[in-house]
Write a protein that holds these residues in place. Sequence first.
Motif, PDB file in Angstrom:
ATOM      1  N   ILE A  83      25.397   0.371  14.904  1.00 46.70           N
ATOM      2  CA  ILE A  83      24.913   0.043  16.196  1.00 46.70           C
ATOM      3  C   ILE A  83      25.504  -1.048  16.873  1.00 46.70           C
ATOM      4  O   ILE A  83      25.056  -2.201  16.366  1.00 46.70           O
ATOM      5  N   GLU A  84      26.298  -1.041  17.866  1.00 46.76           N
ATOM      6  CA  GLU A  84      27.128  -2.037  18.488  1.00 46.76           C
ATOM      7  C   GLU A  84      26.308  -3.004  18.987  1.00 46.76           C
ATOM      8  O   GLU A  84      26.389  -4.248  18.903  1.00 46.76           O
ATOM      9  N   ARG A  85      25.392  -2.627  19.828  1.00 44.15           N
ATOM     10  CA  ARG A  85      24.648  -3.476  20.741  1.00 44.15           C
ATOM     11  C   ARG A  85      23.017  -3.816  20.018  1.00 44.15           C
ATOM     12  O   ARG A  85      22.173  -3.232  20.515  1.00 44.15           O
ATOM     13  N   ALA A  86      23.086  -4.474  18.916  1.00 47.74           N
ATOM     14  CA  ALA A  86      21.892  -4.713  18.078  1.00 47.74           C
ATOM     15  C   ALA A  86      21.245  -6.019  18.085  1.00 47.74           C
ATOM     16  O   ALA A  86      19.806  -6.289  18.060  1.00 47.74           O
ATOM     17  N   ALA A  87      21.987  -6.934  18.566  1.00 45.84           N
ATOM     18  CA  ALA A  87      21.453  -8.552  18.707  1.00 45.84           C
ATOM     19  C   ALA A  87      20.338  -8.571  19.737  1.00 45.84           C
ATOM     20  O   ALA A  87      20.262  -7.982  20.876  1.00 45.84           O
ATOM     21  N   ALA A  88      19.324  -9.224  19.253  1.00 46.03           N
ATOM     22  CA  ALA A  88      17.965  -9.424  19.958  1.00 46.03           C
ATOM     23  C   ALA A  88      17.101  -8.301  20.424  1.00 46.03           C
ATOM     24  O   ALA A  88      16.406  -8.480  21.085  1.00 46.03           O
ATOM     25  N   ARG A  89      17.452  -7.332  19.682  1.00 47.52           N
ATOM     26  CA  ARG A  89      16.733  -6.126  19.947  1.00 47.52           C
ATOM     27  C   ARG A  89      15.899  -5.904  18.782  1.00 47.52           C
ATOM     28  O   ARG A  89      16.012  -6.162  17.721  1.00 47.52           O
ATOM     29  N   VAL A  90      14.529  -5.267  19.226  1.00 51.62           N
ATOM     30  CA  VAL A  90      13.417  -4.996  18.303  1.00 51.62           C
ATOM     31  C   VAL A  90      13.698  -3.681  17.531  1.00 51.62           C
ATOM     32  O   VAL A  90      13.592  -2.486  18.117  1.00 51.62           O
ATOM     33  N   PHE A  91      13.881  -3.588  16.019  1.00 52.30           N
ATOM     34  CA  PHE A  91      14.228  -2.423  15.495  1.00 52.30           C
ATOM     35  C   PHE A  91      12.912  -2.431  14.427  1.00 52.30           C
ATOM     36  O   PHE A  91      12.089  -3.152  14.016  1.00 52.30           O
ATOM     37  N   THR A  92      12.678  -0.928  13.917  1.00 51.95           N
ATOM     38  CA  THR A  92      11.420  -0.782  13.047  1.00 51.95           C
ATOM     39  C   THR A  92      12.088   0.406  12.104  1.00 51.95           C
ATOM     40  O   THR A  92      12.980   1.237  12.309  1.00 51.95           O
ATOM     41  N   LEU A  93      12.047  -0.292  10.936  1.00 55.03           N
ATOM     42  CA  LEU A  93      12.395   0.658   9.751  1.00 55.03           C
ATOM     43  C   LEU A  93      11.093   1.519   9.154  1.00 55.03           C
ATOM     44  O   LEU A  93       9.954   0.855   9.147  1.00 55.03           O
ATOM     45  N   ARG A  94      11.150   2.581   9.053  1.00 58.37           N
ATOM     46  CA  ARG A  94       9.858   3.653   8.763  1.00 58.37           C
ATOM     47  C   ARG A  94      10.175   4.237   7.769  1.00 58.37           C
ATOM     48  O   ARG A  94      11.020   5.061   7.499  1.00 58.37           O
TER      49      ARG A  94
ATOM     50  N   LEU B  32       0.871  -1.052   0.092  1.00 61.56           N
ATOM     51  CA  LEU B  32       0.136   0.033  -0.061  1.00 61.56           C
ATOM     52  C   LEU B  32       0.968   1.288   0.064  1.00 61.56           C
ATOM     53  O   LEU B  32       2.351   1.099   0.286  1.00 61.56           O
ATOM     54  N   GLU B  33       0.421   2.565  -0.346  1.00 61.52           N
ATOM     55  CA  GLU B  33       0.944   3.520  -0.325  1.00 61.52           C
ATOM     56  C   GLU B  33       1.391   4.374   0.889  1.00 61.52           C
ATOM     57  O   GLU B  33       0.710   4.361   1.596  1.00 61.52           O
ATOM     58  N   ALA B  34       2.523   4.584   0.771  1.00 62.43           N
ATOM     59  CA  ALA B  34       3.231   5.360   2.156  1.00 62.43           C
ATOM     60  C   ALA B  34       2.836   6.990   1.413  1.00 62.43           C
ATOM     61  O   ALA B  34       3.533   7.398   0.591  1.00 62.43           O
ATOM     62  N   ALA B  35       2.152   7.666   1.961  1.00 66.58           N
ATOM     63  CA  ALA B  35       1.774   8.978   1.637  1.00 66.58           C
ATOM     64  C   ALA B  35       1.151   9.881   2.791  1.00 66.58           C
ATOM     65  O   ALA B  35       0.213   9.321   3.647  1.00 66.58           O
ATOM     66  N   GLY B  36       1.514  11.108   3.020  1.00 64.00           N
ATOM     67  CA  GLY B  36       0.794  12.004   4.260  1.00 64.00           C
ATOM     68  C   GLY B  36       1.171  11.199   5.543  1.00 64.00           C
ATOM     69  O   GLY B  36       2.528  10.884   5.874  1.00 64.00           O
ATOM     70  N   ALA B  37       0.320  11.176   6.235  1.00 65.07           N
ATOM     71  CA  ALA B  37       0.642  10.599   7.589  1.00 65.07           C
ATOM     72  C   ALA B  37       0.809   8.912   7.676  1.00 65.07           C
ATOM     73  O   ALA B  37       1.037   8.566   8.690  1.00 65.07           O
ATOM     74  N   ASP B  38       0.296   8.290   6.521  1.00 70.45           N
ATOM     75  CA  ASP B  38       0.582   6.676   6.658  1.00 70.45           C
ATOM     76  C   ASP B  38       1.926   6.504   6.326  1.00 70.45           C
ATOM     77  O   ASP B  38       2.315   6.597   4.936  1.00 70.45           O
ATOM     78  N   ALA B  39       2.890   6.146   7.111  1.00 71.01           N
ATOM     79  CA  ALA B  39       4.037   5.495   6.756  1.00 71.01           C
ATOM     80  C   ALA B  39       4.213   4.107   6.536  1.00 71.01           C
ATOM     81  O   ALA B  39       3.074   3.502   7.241  1.00 71.01           O
ATOM     82  N   ILE B  40       5.046   3.427   5.949  1.00 74.30           N
ATOM     83  CA  ILE B  40       5.377   1.923   6.084  1.00 74.30           C
ATOM     84  C   ILE B  40       6.153   1.520   7.089  1.00 74.30           C
ATOM     85  O   ILE B  40       7.441   2.236   7.085  1.00 74.30           O
ATOM     86  N   THR B  41       5.872   0.599   7.860  1.00 70.43           N
ATOM     87  CA  THR B  41       6.824   0.399   8.894  1.00 70.43           C
ATOM     88  C   THR B  41       7.008  -1.288   8.988  1.00 70.43           C
ATOM     89  O   THR B  41       6.186  -1.784   8.613  1.00 70.43           O
ATOM     90  N   GLN B  42       8.279  -1.748   9.077  1.00 70.74           N
ATOM     91  CA  GLN B  42       8.543  -3.012   9.186  1.00 70.74           C
ATOM     92  C   GLN B  42       9.507  -3.306  10.469  1.00 70.74           C
ATOM     93  O   GLN B  42      10.453  -2.686  10.434  1.00 70.74           O
ATOM     94  N   THR B  43       9.191  -4.267  11.368  1.00 70.16           N
ATOM     95  CA  THR B  43       9.933  -4.699  12.434  1.00 70.16           C
ATOM     96  C   THR B  43      10.765  -5.770  12.190  1.00 70.16           C
ATOM     97  O   THR B  43      10.503  -6.628  11.503  1.00 70.16           O
ATOM     98  N   PHE B  44      12.036  -5.790  12.841  1.00 69.67           N
ATOM     99  CA  PHE B  44      12.945  -7.016  12.564  1.00 69.67           C
ATOM    100  C   PHE B  44      13.689  -6.820  13.714  1.00 69.67           C
ATOM    101  O   PHE B  44      14.035  -6.239  14.381  1.00 69.67           O
ATOM    102  N   VAL B  45      14.623  -8.313  13.931  1.00 71.32           N
ATOM    103  CA  VAL B  45      15.149  -8.624  15.254  1.00 71.32           C
ATOM    104  C   VAL B  45      16.681  -8.908  14.596  1.00 71.32           C
ATOM    105  O   VAL B  45      16.608 -10.454  14.185  1.00 71.32           O
ATOM    106  N   PRO B  46      17.762  -8.263  14.666  1.00 72.17           N
ATOM    107  CA  PRO B  46      18.996  -8.804  14.168  1.00 72.17           C
ATOM    108  C   PRO B  46      19.768  -9.881  15.303  1.00 72.17           C
ATOM    109  O   PRO B  46      19.106 -10.115  16.367  1.00 72.17           O
ATOM    110  N   GLY B  47      20.213 -10.781  14.817  1.00 74.75           N
ATOM    111  CA  GLY B  47      20.992 -11.881  15.640  1.00 74.75           C
ATOM    112  C   GLY B  47      22.512 -11.559  15.827  1.00 74.75           C
ATOM    113  O   GLY B  47      23.078 -12.390  16.545  1.00 74.75           O
ATOM    114  N   ALA B  48      22.995 -10.469  15.258  1.00 79.58           N
ATOM    115  CA  ALA B  48      24.225 -10.142  15.490  1.00 79.58           C
ATOM    116  C   ALA B  48      24.405  -8.603  15.804  1.00 79.58           C
ATOM    117  O   ALA B  48      23.492  -7.645  15.546  1.00 79.58           O
ATOM    118  N   ASP B  49      25.477  -8.328  16.506  1.00 71.91           N
ATOM    119  CA  ASP B  49      25.834  -6.783  16.855  1.00 71.91           C
ATOM    120  C   ASP B  49      26.290  -6.241  15.710  1.00 71.91           C
ATOM    121  O   ASP B  49      26.734  -6.710  14.805  1.00 71.91           O
TER     122      ASP B  49
END
Length: 238
Positions: free
Chosen positions: A117-128, A45-62
């Motif tokens: 980002i040194e301490r990234a493993a097992a943390r929940v990130f969001t790309l917006r 779906l379209e990212a426009a105006g107030a509607d942003a596309i977001t995806q969460t992910f969890v790295p396994g490495a720092d």
Amino acid sequence: MSRRTAVTAGLIVAAALAVETWLLMGRRSGEPAYQPAAAVVVPSLEAAGADAITQTFVPGADGLAAISFVPLLGAGRPRTPIDLRLEVEGDVPQAQRRLRPDEIADGVPFWWEVPRIERAAARVFTLRIAVPEAVRGEGLRVAVGPPGYRWGELRVGSRRQWGDLVFETRASQVHVLDSLRTLRRQLPWPLRTDGALVLGLLLMNLAAAIVIGHVAGVGAEAGGADRAGFRSASGPGD
């Protein structure tokens, strides 16, 4: 120890060293990604105006250092800037970038390099991914696939969407050796050096070779004794 036994033990040790080297320095792990077959990839779906596309992910490495997504411009290129934002564990911003529309290409993964980002493993990130100044019909769509990345979820605005974003990541600590370096930082010199690690591996493999050689030698001697006993029991007239 016979020559044959020594050669066998040497080959086993060489094979073990090759596998250990690959595990330590060759194999990459901990870089989350979702790359479905092209036949099942569709526009989001379209990212426009107030509607942003977001995806969460969890790295396994720092050492998270970059993330990619795939713009799909079949319906047109955005006319206004695209805002990228990387957040961790909620809405804590880690990196931000504003893109010009001409910086992206249809169907070509766009790689965003972020401050490591040194301490990234097992943390929940969001790309917006947002196009806040766009009106409906002039925003951005990106590649998504069927639900296949179980560690995250895709949203457009506040609504959860079917499927997951097509993405990849890069990290700096993706080898076992990188993790061991981090764990050994608190050890005194020279125990924290790579030389100490290599020496430890060589000593362990040497010990394994001695054990293998001893077991193989004992087995060979037992086999020879059994054959000699059999010949003695049979006698010359049998």
